[in-house]
Write an enzyme that holds these catalytic residues in place. Structure first.
Site, PDB file in Angstrom:
ATOM      1  N   GLN A  10       0.823  -1.201   0.000  1.00 43.25           N
ATOM      2  CA  GLN A  10       0.000   0.000   0.000  1.00 43.25           C
ATOM      3  C   GLN A  10       0.865   1.262   0.000  1.00 43.25           C
ATOM      4  O   GLN A  10       0.341   2.357  -0.100  1.00 43.25           O
ATOM      5  CB  GLN A  10      -0.917   0.005   1.235  1.00 43.25           C
ATOM      6  CG  GLN A  10      -1.850  -1.195   1.294  1.00 43.25           C
ATOM      7  CD  GLN A  10      -2.677  -1.283   2.561  1.00 43.25           C
ATOM      8  OE1 GLN A  10      -2.881  -2.368   3.080  1.00 43.25           O
ATOM      9  NE2 GLN A  10      -3.181  -0.162   3.073  1.00 43.25           N
ATOM     10  N   ARG A  33      -8.735  -1.744   8.176  1.00 40.11           N
ATOM     11  CA  ARG A  33      -9.593  -0.722   7.586  1.00 40.11           C
ATOM     12  C   ARG A  33      -9.929   0.376   8.592  1.00 40.11           C
ATOM     13  O   ARG A  33     -11.091   0.727   8.780  1.00 40.11           O
ATOM     14  CB  ARG A  33     -10.871  -1.371   7.050  1.00 40.11           C
ATOM     15  CG  ARG A  33     -11.558  -0.525   6.007  1.00 40.11           C
ATOM     16  CD  ARG A  33     -12.705  -1.271   5.364  1.00 40.11           C
ATOM     17  NE  ARG A  33     -13.280  -0.446   4.325  1.00 40.11           N
ATOM     18  CZ  ARG A  33     -13.890  -0.920   3.249  1.00 40.11           C
ATOM     19  NH1 ARG A  33     -13.987  -2.206   3.057  1.00 40.11           N
ATOM     20  NH2 ARG A  33     -14.397  -0.116   2.352  1.00 40.11           N
ATOM     21  N   CYS A  34      -8.901   0.855   9.306  1.00 44.00           N
ATOM     22  CA  CYS A  34      -9.156   2.014  10.167  1.00 44.00           C
ATOM     23  C   CYS A  34      -7.875   2.783  10.358  1.00 44.00           C
ATOM     24  O   CYS A  34      -6.798   2.292  10.129  1.00 44.00           O
ATOM     25  CB  CYS A  34      -9.742   1.600  11.507  1.00 44.00           C
ATOM     26  SG  CYS A  34      -8.554   1.355  12.827  1.00 44.00           S
ATOM     27  N   GLU A  43     -12.897   4.198   5.747  1.00 41.35           N
ATOM     28  CA  GLU A  43     -12.845   3.412   6.970  1.00 41.35           C
ATOM     29  C   GLU A  43     -13.911   3.768   7.990  1.00 41.35           C
ATOM     30  O   GLU A  43     -14.067   3.061   8.985  1.00 41.35           O
ATOM     31  CB  GLU A  43     -11.446   3.576   7.582  1.00 41.35           C
ATOM     32  CG  GLU A  43     -10.374   3.069   6.629  1.00 41.35           C
ATOM     33  CD  GLU A  43      -8.992   3.601   6.925  1.00 41.35           C
ATOM     34  OE1 GLU A  43      -8.898   4.690   7.517  1.00 41.35           O
ATOM     35  OE2 GLU A  43      -8.014   2.934   6.567  1.00 41.35           O
TER      36      GLU A  43
END
Lengths: 157, 290, 791
Positions: C225, C375-376, C745
């Protein structure tokens, strides 16, 4: 190492291979035939990223040997588009934003293909039930359901 | 996850398959649906030297009624059972079961016979066949023999099948008038094995149970036929008190172990709850109300 | 109140248009290029031998049987890597992690050796043939026990280390908070465990490393990423063996979901690179799913003791958290350097507290390392779960409806910008607006009536609210860096003579749709149709340097860079237009796509005409060409928010929780593409449902993983997942160039407490105060039985 000669009709074209019996169908497609649209997401027949049609039935190609496809028909995501025209399922996934990272998408669309063949007018429950062997981590499934509903409303080619 | 190497045969006839099994003995494994075998081979928890693929043998995929039985062939897929109008109309217990095995893709390859022959106590059909009082046909070098399902399972992953025998047919007695069945399964998510599941097949006459079969899934080292609970039903009126008592006894007959799917108490309680619910559903089906 | 009306035509497709995604074309045809699709001539395959033990001394590695297999070329061990000082590597948190061990293993599934072979299948055979002798050591699984005096010290590699304590971190006003608690009318206290989970993106991790011995260039296709940061890390770590940053090219191809799991550097990448450098051949390493679940970075694993103090009238006054963070055997989290517990101190949430204090202590255990997001944005989910649970407990203890309590304590719209007790400056918000809309959408009052009726009949139904505040877009360079590299992001925008454009960014989409939304941002700024703006990311040889895509930072940071670069281009185009129209710059007005002379709209020059002139007829003295670069250093973080309401029904016989309805009202500021935003929210909600009810990675007393394959790690299917209902309010970020806040998110952060609150709401009258997630049927059933209401 004993190998076997196989001929598999993939998306309408006979494809030959000289394979070890242990070669998984998904690896035959991806490695031997370089058709990388079919993906691998797990080891335990859980995720459905590798879904293809074998003689018209949606199966997990990580849980079948290539030798089992000898003399049979396999359809993969690469076989959906016909003469430069997207299949109604591809169109549905595009129009309804039924894909994000695109990794589960080929398997999801192949499952959909078989689902709509058996059940041309599925309810939301039928759709959710029908795709429950395919995991998606991005979409929360809402738009996949809509994509399949979109496709179901269009005539099949 | 890659399977170890093996030799592969794809016999075209049953006799050819049986002679291959004779030849390779315990080194051979039969490949039918492959939905249990291939995952085990990928994890290298199974590494047969020889795989005998029976999928090329004609005439082993059928569902039909004959001779007082519903007969299911060795290569009949779960999806075919699930799609059979005959099964849905007359064998709802079987339809319920075929619909909750694995997931829709797995069911396109997985076979009913394989589900039984693999003898995993977590599999769903063993309990169903116990409830239905089914039998299986084993075909080997000396021909075919019929085994009552209650004599079939001998332990975890073991059966009375000889290494050179193939489970070729399943026979389910045709239901009498006033019969109904149901399979209820609690799973953590689609595709999971049961935390517990209960198969029930009953016959009613004049408001009372005249026969009852109860099978329990994944609550013991082997699939369990809840015979005491069955006895608590037969001859009794199909009323709530009978149901509750039979369900209580079925829970006693369960022998679960604690695992990621729950505690012993939880699973035992599930058996009680699911038995009662399955009986209620089976009764409505027997009365033609469902 | 939903998104703003688009300013551009559908043909231009600027902000606010639900244009269809450009990236779909390849994915729909099976032509996405994921890392496992990369195939190079002469490519070798790497497979990894892993430890069955959680803590054990390695006494012997016998590779002879493996080497005897035809096609096995090498077995890489820690001893081999040690010759090049590559057996350990630094983590993003400046701890150290083994690439391959020379002395002992520290968690089950840890890399022990790697087999290099001519095919994937032979490599797997080789792995099975490697024989390793282990001498088991005492296993430390429980982080509380790990921190007790006398516990087995795990990091024996660290000279002088006498315990398993990693760090202590605290924030807020300790004394003031203590005093507030001492004087409070009401206090509530709850232990809350947020369990270990794994992002389980459907694509696992992997790479193809290719070291070209002729020119000394290393190219690595990698599931990352953050490709640019990875390049720098490689240059810093492997500089001593000759890898120089200009000769390292990281290509992040199509990524099959990231969610934070593809931020770290995993040993497998490093071994593959080492194997390629040693052999000169391309080397592919693709993790399988079991390896992914057992050894890739975990998320969460926070043991929180939370306390809230307030008045009987419902005024919340003070908040206090004490937390133990289980990091596994090394701190390999992916947080900004100054914040070892990430942005956990967003914990005061949407509420106007007067006092707050928190402390976190991190522990080593015999588990895989991690502490990445799921996802945060950096531990925000842990914070939101704890505060939203505490608000509900407080409301119920004082007998107030949880919606009323929230409204009473919300930071009010006129309080923004709002300085929180932990020092954050919230940019904008309208919390009451979002909650009111959610209550209206779900029919809150009717549901409460239905619940009362059901309860009278003995049925269990619950309604749960979560009014979360997110914190994303890291971040301002003053505070935020990773390994010293400031957390800016970038855009390089080039306009071609015919008025078409290419824009390259420092981020990397993993499904978020950057190729579409970034083009829309530029279309909005320049009026060039989005379809004619090509967007590229992920190749460090071509894209500008950026810190990557995670923590919902793409739109807040790189998106802003895109807008700013476009504005630079527009400024130059204005000069060209003035020259072409023979007027002064000040005499020109702009509407998306063209400059025109004030008061004479017919006298105009389109952006395309300006672009053409930039290459064919540029003003005297002006550099030809039309392009711009922007490295955007955000002045502040952004604070998306929302209110979610969930309705559950509980089966008293099985303990199963059924999510009947779920309404999500989100506010992420101005929206670039409503269709994509909804998709992000749907997916985020599903990844909020998952840990709330299904997913968990546990370890037994010997450190054996429980839930280490997709058979036991329960990623929800379409059947478990409800049909999400979404809506929006729109409160733009005042400091962001396009008023956007980021959204990827929010839903993952906001959903779990809504679900947990709903379940507890269904059971509160029985005396249930709290249930740790995942709220599984056996847990619910045990409570029902304890309270005497199980069927």
């Amino acid at each position: 190492m004993t190998t076997r000669k196989i001929t598999v009709n993939v998306n309408g074209t006979p494809r030959e291979g000289e394979v070890e019996p242990r070669l998984l169908l998904v690896h035959f497609l991806r490695e031997d035939l370089s058709m990388t649209g079919t993906h691998i997401g797990c080891d335990t027949t859980s995720c459905g990223a590798c879904t293809v049609l074998l003689d018209g039935k949606a199966i997990k190609s990580c849980t079948a040997f290539a030798v089992q496809a000898d003399g049979r028909e396999v359809m993969t995501v690469e076989g959906l588009e016909k003469d430069g025209k997207l299949d109604r399922i591809q169109e549905g996934f595009h129009q309804e934003h039924g894909l994000q990272c695109g990794f589960c998408t080929p398997g999801m669309m192949m499952t959909t293909y078989a689902l709509l063949k058996n059940n041309p007018s599925p309810s939301e429950h039928d759709i959710r039930w029908g795709i429950s062997g395919n995991l998606c981590r991005c979409t929360g499934y809402v738009n996949i359901v809509k994509a399949i509903q979109y496709a179901a409303q269009k005539p099949a080619e | 996850m890659i399977p170890a190497s093996f030799d592969y045969s794809s016999p075209k006839t049953l006799s050819e398959a049986i002679s291959l099994l004779q030849q390779h003995g315990a080194d051979a494994k039969i490949l039918s649906g492959g939905q249990s075998l291939i995952p085990l081979m990928k994890l290298r928890m199974a590494a047969p030297k020889h795989v005998v693929d029976i999928n090329g043998i004609d005439g082993l995929a059928y569902i039909k009624e004959s001779g007082g039985f519903l007969t299911i062939g060795a290569l009949t897929r779960e999806a075919d059972v699930d799609a059979s109008q005959l099964v849905h109309d007359r064998y709802p217990l079987l339809a319920d079961t075929a619909g909750v095995i694995g997931d829709p893709l797995v069911r396109n390859l997985a076979t009913v016979a394989g589900n039984l022959a693999h003898a995993d106590p977590a599999n769903d059909h063993p309990a169903t066949m116990l409830a239905l009082g089914a039998s299986v046909v084993a075909t080997g070098p000396k021909g075919a023999r019929t085994i009552a399902i209650s004599d079939f399972f001998t332990g975890i992953f073991t059966t009375t099948l000889a290494p050179d025998e193939i489970l070729t047919e399943i026979r389910v007695p045709m239901p009498q008038a006033g019969s109904g069945g149901a399979y209820l399964k609690v799973e953590r998510k689609v595709g999971d094995f049961a935390a517990a599941a209960v198969a029930v097949q009953i016959t009613l006459d004049g408001g009372s149970f005249t026969s009852a079969g109860i099978g329990l899934t994944n609550v013991g080292p082997m699939p369990i036929k809840a015979t005491r609970a069955e006895k608590a039903l037969v001859g009794k009126p199909a009323v709530e008190s009978t149901i509750v008592e039979a369900a209580r006894i079925a829970a006693e007959e369960a022998d679960p172990a604690e695992d990621l799917r729950g505690s012993v108490d939880y699973k035992r309680s599930l058996v009680r709850v699911l038995t009662a619910r399955a009986l209620r559903l089976a009764i409505t089906r027997a009365k033609g109300e469902h | 109140m939903s998104s703003t009306t688009p300013r551009t035509s559908p043909e231009v497709g600027g902000m606010g248009h639900s244009i269809k995604r450009k990236e779909d074309a390849r994915f729909l045809r099976g032509q996405g290029k994921f890392v496992d699709d990369v195939k190079l001539p002469g490519m070798l395959y790497l497979d990894i031998v892993r430890s069955p033990y959680a803590h054990a001394k390695i006494t012997k590695i016998d590779t002879s049987k493996a080497m005897a297999i035809p096609g096995v070329l090498a077995v890489v061990t820690g001893e081999l890597l040690k010759q090049y000082n590559l057996h350990w590597m630094p983590t993003l948190m400046s701890d150290t992690q083994m690439v391959l061990p020379v002395e002992k293993v520290m968690h089950q599934g840890q890399e022990v050796a790697a087999v290099l072979a001519t095919s994937r299948y032979i490599a797997a055979d080789g792995v099975q043939a490697v024989e390793v002798d282990y001498e088991p050591l005492p296993v430390v699984v429980d982080p509380f026990k790990a921190l007790e005096p006398g516990a087995t010290v795990l990091r024996t590699d660290k000279e002088g280390k006498t315990d398993n304590h990693i760090w202590h971190w605290e924030a807020g006003d300790k004394a003031g908070t203590e005093q507030a608690f001492a004087q409070a009318e009401v206090t509530v206290k709850q232990d809350i465990y947020i369990p270990r989970i794994n992002v389980a993106s459907i694509e696992t991790c992997g790479c193809v490393a290719h070291f070209n011995k002729t020119d000394g260039k290393l190219t690595v296709w990698m599931t990352t990423q953050a490709p640019h940061a990875i390049r720098t890390v490689f240059a810093l770590v492997a500089g001593h063996v000759g890898l120089s940053e200009e000769k390292i090219r990281i290509i992040s191809p199509d990524i099959g979901g990231g969610f934070g799991g593809k931020v770290p550097v995993y040993p497998g990448y490093v071994i593959a690179v080492a194997a390629s450098v040693l052999t000169g051949a391309p080397v592919k390493w693709i993790e399988d799913r079991i390896e992914n679940l057992q050894a890739s970075s975990f998320a969460r694993d926070y043991h929180i003791t939370a306390e809230l103090a307030g008045k009987k009238d419902g005024t919340m006054q003070a908040l206090r958290f004490k937390t133990i963070a289980d990091h596994g055997y090394t701190d390999a989290a992916a947080n900004p350097s100054k914040f070892p517990a990430g942005l956990f101190h967003i914990a005061t949430g949407s509420y106007d507290f007067q006092h707050a204090f928190m402390e976190v202590d991190a522990a080593y255990t015999n588990k895989p390392p991690g502490g990445i997001a799921y996802r945060c944005s950096f531990r925000v989910t842990e914070a939101v779960h704890a505060i939203e649970r505490m608000v509900d407990i407080f409301a119920k203890d004082i007998g107030m409806d949880p919606a009323d309590l929230r409204k009473k304590n919300f930071i009010k719209p006129d309080q923004f910008p709002y300085k929180s007790q932990f020092g954050f400056e919230y940019d904008s918000g309208n919390y009451i607006g979002a909650l009111d809309l959610a209550m209206k959408r779900i029919g809150y009052d009717d549901l409460r009536k239905e619940q009362a009726e059901k309860r009278a009949k003995g049925e269990l139904m619950g309604i749960g609210i979560s009014s979360f505040t997110e914190i994303v877009g890291a971040g301002p360079s003053k505070h935020y860096d990773i390994l010293g590299i400031k957390m800016f992001d970038s855009c390089e925008l080039r306009i071609h003579p015919t008025g078409k454009a290419i824009a390259r960014f420092g981020t990397k989409s993993q499904g978020q749709g950057h190729e579409t939304t970034y083009a829309q941002i530029i279309a909005e700024e320049l009026g060039i149709p989005a379809e004619h703006i090509a967007v590229e990311e992920g190749d460090t040889d071509t894209a500008p340097y950026g810190l990557g895509t995670y923590a919902s930072r793409s739109t807040p940071v790189a998106g802003a860079a895109g807008a700013m670069a476009a504005r630079k281009v527009r400024d130059k185009a204005r000069k060209i237009a003035a020259y072409l129209l023979e007027v002064a710059e000040e005499d020109l007005d702009w509407e998306p796509g063209k400059f025109f002379v004030k008061g004479s709209p017919s006298k105009s020059k389109t952006i395309q005409e300006c672009a053409f002139a930039a290459y064919t007829n540029n003003p005297p003295g002006m550099e030809p060409g039309l392009e711009a670069v922007n490295y955007y250093d955000p002045p502040n973080l952004t604070y998306p928010f929302g209110s979610y309401i969930c309705v559950v029904d509980i089966d008293k016989g099985t303990g199963q929780v059924k999510v009947r309805r779920f309404v999500a009202v989100d506010d992420c500021g101005n929206i670039i593409n409503p269709m994509i935003v909804d998709g992000q929210i749907h997916g985020g909600l599903a990844m909020g449902l998952a840990p709330a009810l299904y997913e968990e990675i546990n370890y037994d007393a010997d450190g054996n993983i429980q839930g280490g394959s997709l058979m036991d790690y329960l990623v929800p299917t379409s059947m478990e997942t409800p049909s999400w209902e979404t809506d929006k309010t729109c409160t733009p970020s005042p400091h962001h160039p396009i008023g956007a806040k980021g959204v990827g998110e929010s839903a993952t952060v906001g959903a779990p407490p809504a679900i947990a609150n709903a379940v507890v709401d269904a059971l509160w009258h029985l005396g249930v105060r709290h249930i740790d997630i995942p709220i599984t049927p056996p847990k619910v059933w045990a409570l029902l039985k304890e309270k005497g209401v199980a069927e």
